[in-house]
Design a protein around this motif. Structure first.
Motif, short mmCIF file in Angstrom:
data_model
loop_
_atom_site.label_atom_id
_atom_site.label_comp_id
_atom_site.label_asym_id
_atom_site.label_seq_id
_atom_site.Cartn_x
_atom_site.Cartn_y
_atom_site.Cartn_z
N ASP A 19 0.81 -1.23 0.00
CA ASP A 19 0.00 0.00 0.00
C ASP A 19 0.84 1.27 0.00
O ASP A 19 0.31 2.36 -0.04
N THR A 20 2.15 1.14 0.07
CA THR A 20 2.99 2.33 0.25
C THR A 20 3.43 2.98 -1.06
O THR A 20 3.96 4.08 -1.06
N GLY A 21 3.26 2.29 -2.19
CA GLY A 21 3.57 2.90 -3.48
C GLY A 21 4.99 3.42 -3.56
O GLY A 21 5.94 2.71 -3.26
N GLN A 22 5.14 4.68 -3.97
CA GLN A 22 6.46 5.27 -4.14
C GLN A 22 6.89 6.06 -2.90
O GLN A 22 7.55 7.09 -3.00
N HIS A 23 6.53 5.53 -1.75
CA HIS A 23 6.85 6.16 -0.47
C HIS A 23 8.35 6.44 -0.34
O HIS A 23 8.75 7.53 0.08
N VAL B 29 6.33 11.73 8.07
CA VAL B 29 4.97 12.09 8.52
C VAL B 29 4.22 12.82 7.41
O VAL B 29 3.03 12.55 7.17
N TYR B 30 4.88 13.75 6.72
CA TYR B 30 4.21 14.45 5.63
C TYR B 30 3.71 13.46 4.59
O TYR B 30 2.56 13.56 4.10
N ASP B 31 4.55 12.50 4.24
CA ASP B 31 4.13 11.52 3.23
C ASP B 31 2.97 10.66 3.73
O ASP B 31 2.04 10.36 2.97
N ALA B 32 3.01 10.27 5.01
CA ALA B 32 1.93 9.47 5.57
C ALA B 32 0.61 10.25 5.55
O ALA B 32 -0.46 9.69 5.28
N LEU B 33 0.68 11.54 5.82
CA LEU B 33 -0.53 12.36 5.85
C LEU B 33 -1.12 12.57 4.47
O LEU B 33 -2.34 12.58 4.30
N THR B 34 -0.28 12.75 3.47
CA THR B 34 -0.76 13.19 2.16
C THR B 34 -0.98 12.06 1.16
O THR B 34 -1.29 12.32 0.00
N THR B 35 -0.81 10.80 1.59
CA THR B 35 -1.08 9.68 0.71
C THR B 35 -2.16 8.78 1.31
O THR B 35 -2.28 8.66 2.52
N ARG B 36 -2.92 8.18 0.42
CA ARG B 36 -3.99 7.29 0.87
C ARG B 36 -3.41 5.94 1.26
O ARG B 36 -2.52 5.41 0.60
N ARG B 37 -3.87 5.42 2.36
CA ARG B 37 -3.53 4.06 2.78
C ARG B 37 -4.83 3.28 2.95
O ARG B 37 -5.92 3.87 2.98
N VAL B 38 -4.73 1.98 3.08
CA VAL B 38 -5.92 1.16 3.18
C VAL B 38 -6.77 1.53 4.39
O VAL B 38 -8.00 1.37 4.39
N TYR B 39 -6.14 2.10 5.41
CA TYR B 39 -6.85 2.44 6.64
C TYR B 39 -7.17 3.92 6.76
O TYR B 39 -7.74 4.36 7.76
N LYS B 40 -6.83 4.75 5.73
CA LYS B 40 -7.08 6.19 5.83
C LYS B 40 -7.08 6.82 4.45
O LYS B 40 -6.49 6.29 3.51
N ASP B 41 -7.72 7.97 4.35
CA ASP B 41 -7.66 8.77 3.13
C ASP B 41 -6.51 9.77 3.21
O ASP B 41 -6.04 10.11 4.31
N ALA B 42 -6.07 10.24 2.07
CA ALA B 42 -5.06 11.29 2.04
C ALA B 42 -5.70 12.61 2.44
O ALA B 42 -6.89 12.83 2.26
N ILE B 43 -4.90 13.50 3.03
CA ILE B 43 -5.38 14.84 3.33
C ILE B 43 -4.64 15.83 2.44
O ILE B 43 -3.52 15.56 1.99
N PRO B 44 -5.23 17.00 2.15
CA PRO B 44 -4.58 17.98 1.27
C PRO B 44 -3.28 18.52 1.88
O PRO B 44 -3.08 18.49 3.10
N TYR C 171 5.79 11.99 -8.03
CA TYR C 171 5.96 10.60 -7.59
C TYR C 171 4.69 10.08 -6.92
O TYR C 171 4.74 9.38 -5.92
N ALA C 172 3.56 10.43 -7.50
CA ALA C 172 2.29 9.97 -6.95
C ALA C 172 2.18 8.46 -7.09
O ALA C 172 2.70 7.86 -8.04
N ASN C 173 1.51 7.83 -6.13
CA ASN C 173 1.30 6.39 -6.20
C ASN C 173 0.54 6.02 -7.46
O ASN C 173 -0.38 6.70 -7.88
N SER C 174 0.95 4.93 -8.06
CA SER C 174 0.26 4.39 -9.23
C SER C 174 0.53 2.91 -9.28
O SER C 174 1.28 2.36 -8.48
N HIS C 175 -0.04 2.26 -10.25
CA HIS C 175 0.21 0.83 -10.42
C HIS C 175 1.36 0.59 -11.40
O HIS C 175 1.65 -0.55 -11.74
#
Length: 341
Positions: free
Chosen positions: A143-147, A277-292, A330-334
Motif C-alpha cells: 500500500d505504500t507505493g512510491q513512499h 509524517v508528511y508523506d503518511a498524511l498526504t497519501t492514501r492508505r488502506v486504513y485512511k484517506d489522504a489529506i490535502p 511521484y504519486a502512487n500508481s500501479h
C-alpha cells in the motif's frame, strides 16, 4: 560507459574523441560549460573531461555549477588544463574537479585517469544496494507505493534548506545531505521483522500490536549495527542507523523507542521524521484517506516544539511548496516505480 568531453577547440575534441572511442566509450561533446550543462540535463552521464579555458562558461565555473546542482548521481569531473601550478590545482579542486590532466594530454594517462574515475563511480553501486534493501522491506506492504522515493526527496530538500539557512553549520555539509538522501530509504528496514498480522492489519492496532510495531526501529538499528561492527568507519551506515532508530522519536520526549528529547535525537532522524509524517498524511492508505497539502502543512507546523524540531519545521515552511511538486511527480500508481538513483 558514456563520457562527455568539453572543449572550445575542435582539434582537442577530435583527439579526445579518438582516444576514448578507440576503447569503446560512447562520447558526447560540448564546446563550453553552458552547453555541457545542457547535455548533462538530458543525458545520464556521470564522467566529464573538460577544458579549463573556454568562452561563456569556463571549466571552473562548470565544476562549481555541477556541484551546486543536486544530481541523483555523482558526476566525476576531470579538468584538462595547461594550468599545472600547485595553487591552480588547489583552485580547481576547490571548484569541484576530481582530477587533472595537463595539456597536451597523453592518451595512456587519460585512460588511466578515466579508469580511476570509474572506480570511484562504482561506489555508487552502494546506493543501489541500499535502495534495493529498502524496497525489499517495503515490498511486504503493497500500500505504500512510491513512499521511499518521496521520503528521500523530501528529506534531501529539507537538508538543503537547512544548509542554506546555516541552521546546523557544524553538522550539515554536502556529504551529509547526500547521505541523508542515500540512506533515508532504510528508515523502516526493521519492518522485515514485524509479523504480517501486525504490519498488514487494515484497521487500528491494539496497544499490544502497537508495541510490536514499535520494535521495527530497534530491529532496523540492530541490523545496521551488525554492519557497523564490520565497517565501523562507514559514515553512511552510521547515518542509516541514526535514521532507523530515531525517526519515531519526538522533540518533546514522548516518542519511541527510547523517549529521546530534543537534540538527543540524531539530526538525520529529525529531518526524516518530518518527511515521513508528511508523506503518511498526504497519501492514501488502506486504513485512511489522504489529506490535502495545506492541512498536512498546518498539522506539522502545529507540532513544532512537540513532535518536531522547530528549526526543521521552519525550513519545511520555507520549502513546502516543493513538497507538492515532489508529491505530484511521484504519486502512487500501479506503474513500476521510477528509478531516481
Amino acid at each position: 560507459m558514456d563520457i562527455l568531453i568539453v572543449d572550445d577547440d575542435d582539434i582537442s575534441l577530435d583527439l579526445l574523441r579518438y582516444a576514448l572511442e578507440a576503447h569503446n566509450f560512447r562520447v558526447w561533446s560540448a564546446a563550453n560549460g553552458a552547453e555541457a550543462l545542457r547535455v548533462l540535463e538530458s543525458q545520464n552521464i556521470n564522467l566529464v573531461v573538460t577544458d579549463w579555458e573556454m568562452p561563456i562558461v569556463n571549466g571552473l565555473e562548470f565544476c562549481r555549477e555541477v556541484r551546486r546542482r543536486q544530481s541523483d548521481h555523482y558526476i566525476y569531473v576531470i579538468l584538462l588544463t595547461s594550468h599545472g601550478a600547485r595553487d591552480e590545482i588547489v583552485e580547481g579542486m576547490a571548484a569541484g574537479a576530481d582530477d587533472f590532466i595537463v595539456k597536451p594530454f597523453n592518451p595512456p594517462e587519460l585512460l588511466a585517469r578515466i579508469q580511476a574515475g570509474r572506480r570511484v563511480l562504482a561506489l555508487e553501486t552502494r546506493d543501489l544496494v541500499i535502495f534495493a534493501l529498502a524496497r525489499l522491506a517495503e515490498s511486504r506492504d503493497t500500500d505504500t507505493g512510491q513512499h521511499l522515493e518521496r521520503v528521500r526527496l523530501y528529506a534531501r530538500r529539507l537538508a538543503e534548506e537547512l544548509a542554506a539557512s546555516s541552521a546546523f553549520p557544524e553538522e550539515i555539509d554536502a556529504e551529509f545531505i547526500r547521505l541523508v538522501f542515500q540512506t533515508s530509504p532504510l528508515h523502516d528496514i526493521g519492518k522485515v521483522g514485524i509479523p504480517d498480522s501486525v504490519l498488514l492489519k487494515p484497521g487500528k492496532l491494539t496497544e499490544e500490536e502497537f508495541e510490536v510495531m514499535k520494535r521495527h526501529t530497534i530491529i532496523g538499528a540492530e541490523t545496521l549495527d551488525a554492519a557497523l561492527c564490520q565497517f565501523p568507519h562507514a559514515r553512511f551506515l552510521q547515518v542509516a542507523r541514526d535514521i532507523a532508530i530515531g525517526h519515531h522519536e519526538k522533540w518533546n520526549g514522548f516518542g519511541y523507542p527510547y523517549a529521546l528529547m530534543g537534540q538527543q535525537i540524531p539530526l538525520a532522524a529529525r529531518i526524516v521524521a518530518i518527511a515521513d509524517v508528511y508523506d503518511a498524511l498526504t497519501t492514501r492508505r488502506v486504513y485512511k484517506d489522504a489529506i490535502p497539502h495545506d492541512e498536512a502543512e498546518a498539522m506539522i507546523i502545529a507540532e513544532a516544539g512537540e513532535h518536531f524540531d522547530p528549526l526543521i519545521v521552519a525550513a519545511f515552511q520555507r520549502c513546502s511548496h516543493e513538497f507538492v511538486r515532489i508529491s505530484q511527480r511521484y504519486a502512487n500508481s500501479h506503474q513500476p516505480a521510477v528509478c531516481t538513483v
